[in-house]
Enzyme design. Structure first.
Site, PDB file in Angstrom:
ATOM      1  N   GLY A  12      12.180   6.668   0.083  1.00  0.00           N
ATOM      2  CA  GLY A  12      11.401   6.307   1.261  1.00  0.00           C
ATOM      3  C   GLY A  12      10.548   5.088   0.997  1.00  0.00           C
ATOM      4  O   GLY A  12      10.790   4.337   0.058  1.00  0.00           O
ATOM      5  N   CYS A  13       9.548   4.891   1.821  1.00  0.00           N
ATOM      6  CA  CYS A  13       8.653   3.736   1.693  1.00  0.00           C
ATOM      7  C   CYS A  13       8.120   3.646   0.266  1.00  0.00           C
ATOM      8  O   CYS A  13       7.569   4.615  -0.264  1.00  0.00           O
ATOM      9  CB  CYS A  13       7.501   3.860   2.686  1.00  0.00           C
ATOM     10  SG  CYS A  13       6.296   2.532   2.552  1.00  0.00           S
TER      11      CYS A  13
END
Length: 171
Positions: A12-13
Site C-alpha cells: 500500500g501507500c
C-alpha cells in the site's frame, strides 16, 4: 557494522509502511520508491505498473528476514488485491521482492503460515517476485510521516497479532 541485508516490500501507500518498519529493532535505514513495474526512472507522476515499496536495510544480527515479513503481514492487509485502505490500484498491491533464493523460500513459507493461521479473513494475494530496479521516490515522499505526524496512513500495528508456524508433515 558492515554486515547488513536488504528487504523490499510493498503493502500500500509507502508512507505508513516506512513509518512503522523504520521503528523495528535491527532496521538500519529505509527509503521509499517504485519497483516491480514497467517504467524506467519511475516517479510519483509516472510510475506505470510499479508498486509503491519500501527498501529496508537491516542488521541480521538483530533481526532476520522472517521477522521483517511477519511484521509486514501484521501492518497491512495481504488479502485485498491492489488495495490498502482508501488507496486502490496496482501501485498499492501487496508484494515481496526477493533478492535471492533464500528470501524467496522464506517469503513463500511465511505466506503459507499466514494462510494457515486464519489471522486474515481471506486468501493471501501477496505477489512474490524477484527484485528488479528500485527507483527512489522524490524527497517529499521520504520520511513523510516523520515530517507530517498526522499525515495520511492506513497502516497500523494490530495488538496481539502473532503469526504461528503451521504444522508441517515430516518436520
Amino acid at each position: 557494522m558492515t554486515n547488513t541485508q536488504k528487504a523490499i516490500l510493498a503493502g500500500g501507500c509507502f508512507w505508513g509502511m516506512q513509518e512503522l518498519i523504520r521503528k523495528q529493532p535491527g532496521v538500519v535505514s529505509t527509503r521509499v520508491g517504485y519497483t516491480g513495474g514497467d517504467v524506467p526512472n519511475a516517479t510519483y507522476r509516472n510510475h506505470g505498473t510499479h508498486a509503491e515499496a519500501v527498501e529496508i536495510i537491516y542488521d541480521p544480527a538483530v533481526t532476520d528476514y522472517r521477522q521483517i515479513l511477519e511484521f509486514f503481514f501484521q501492518i497491512h492487509d495481504p488479502t485485498t488485491k491492489d488495495r490498502q485502505g482508501n488507496d486502490r490500484g496496482p501501485s498499492y498491491r501487496s508484494a515481496i521482492f526477493y533478492t535471492d533464493d533464500e528470501q524467496k523460500r522464506i517469503a513463500l513459507d511465511t505466506i503459507a503460515d499466514v494462510e494457515a493461521s486464519g489471522l486474515w479473513p481471506g486468501k493471501v494475494v501477496t505477489e512474490v517476485s524477484p527484485a528488479g530496479d528500485f527507483w527512489e521516490a522524490e524527497p517529499e515522499h521520504q520520511d513523510y510521516l516523520q515530517r507530517y505526524p498526522n499525515g495520511y496512513t492506513c497502516h497500523y500495528i494490530r495488538p496481539g497479532w502473532k503469526l504461528p508456524r503451521r504444522a508441517t508433515s515430516g518436520s
